[in-house]
Design a protein around this motif. Structure first.
Motif, PDB file in Angstrom:
ATOM      1  N   VAL A  11       0.850  -1.189   0.000  1.00 10.28           N
ATOM      2  CA  VAL A  11       0.000   0.000   0.000  1.00 10.28           C
ATOM      3  C   VAL A  11       0.890   1.246   0.000  1.00 10.28           C
ATOM      4  O   VAL A  11       2.020   1.202   0.499  1.00 10.28           O
ATOM      5  CB  VAL A  11      -0.940  -0.011   1.223  1.00 10.28           C
ATOM      6  N   GLN A  12       0.392   2.306  -0.558  1.00  7.41           N
ATOM      7  CA  GLN A  12       1.150   3.562  -0.552  1.00  7.41           C
ATOM      8  C   GLN A  12       1.024   4.256   0.802  1.00  7.41           C
ATOM      9  O   GLN A  12       0.038   4.059   1.526  1.00  7.41           O
ATOM     10  CB  GLN A  12       0.644   4.488  -1.648  1.00  7.41           C
ATOM     11  N   GLY A  15      -2.193   5.251   3.012  1.00  7.63           N
ATOM     12  CA  GLY A  15      -3.269   4.318   2.733  1.00  7.63           C
ATOM     13  C   GLY A  15      -3.685   3.519   3.948  1.00  7.63           C
ATOM     14  O   GLY A  15      -3.194   3.731   5.063  1.00  7.63           O
ATOM     15  N   SER A  16      -4.594   2.570   3.706  1.00  9.97           N
ATOM     16  CA  SER A  16      -5.159   1.762   4.786  1.00  9.97           C
ATOM     17  C   SER A  16      -5.145   0.285   4.411  1.00  9.97           C
ATOM     18  O   SER A  16      -5.192  -0.076   3.237  1.00  9.97           O
ATOM     19  CB  SER A  16      -6.599   2.192   5.067  1.00  9.97           C
ATOM     20  N   SER A  83      -4.606   2.691   9.395  1.00 11.21           N
ATOM     21  CA  SER A  83      -4.829   3.863   8.550  1.00 11.21           C
ATOM     22  C   SER A  83      -3.618   4.782   8.614  1.00 11.21           C
ATOM     23  O   SER A  83      -2.774   4.633   9.496  1.00 11.21           O
ATOM     24  CB  SER A  83      -6.086   4.606   9.018  1.00 11.21           C
ATOM     25  N   SER A  84      -3.575   5.717   7.701  1.00  5.80           N
ATOM     26  CA  SER A  84      -2.454   6.672   7.634  1.00  5.80           C
ATOM     27  C   SER A  84      -1.119   5.930   7.719  1.00  5.80           C
ATOM     28  O   SER A  84      -0.227   6.315   8.483  1.00  5.80           O
ATOM     29  CB  SER A  84      -2.570   7.703   8.764  1.00  5.80           C
ATOM     30  N   VAL A 119       4.638  -0.742   3.025  1.00  4.43           N
ATOM     31  CA  VAL A 119       4.150   0.609   2.765  1.00  4.43           C
ATOM     32  C   VAL A 119       5.202   1.345   1.953  1.00  4.43           C
ATOM     33  O   VAL A 119       6.322   1.546   2.403  1.00  4.43           O
ATOM     34  CB  VAL A 119       3.862   1.355   4.075  1.00  4.43           C
TER      35      VAL A 119
END
Length: 121
Positions: A11-12, A15-16, A83-84, A119
């Motif tokens: 995930v970037q 993202g979550s 999240s975040s 991430v």
């Protein structure tokens, strides 16, 4: 007790992801459940825990306000909503079970196979 984590992926940053952990145990409600993670070249780190009723949760400082742990006792499953996300959250995430939050943080009684979370920046 067998614990199987799933839901990891790439995930970037920002993202979550939601991780799930299915527990194969008759007495799921006997256990405080939690999550640990281990990044390459680093020691295993406690992330979060939740009591059997789900009324008390505990998080390591670096994830407070970004991660949320929950459980569904009817499904013998614990979740970690992330999240975040930041690149420093990259690690293998492991589900764990123990007697209490205090003992869980030090040494969980059971730990399952992990799921990779990556991430990208």
């Amino acid at each position: 007790v067998q614990l199987q984590a799933s839901g990891g992926g790439l995930v970037q940053a920002g993202g979550s992801l939601r991780l799930s952990c299915a527990a194969s145990v008759r007495t799921f409600t006997s256990y405080t459940m939690g999550w640990f993670r281990q990044a390459p070249g680093k020691e295993r780190e406690f992330v979060a825990a939740i009591t059997w009723r789900g009324d008390i949760t505990y998080y390591t400082d670096s994830v407070k306000g970004r991660f949320s742990i929950s459980r569904d006792n009817a499904k013998n499953t614990v979740y970690l909503q992330m999240s975040s996300l930041k690149p420093e959250d990259t690690a293998i995430y492991y589900c764990a079970a123990g007697a209490s939050i205090t003992t869980m943080k030090i040494r969980p009684r059971y730990q399952g196979q992990g799921t990779q979370v990556t991430v990208s920046s």
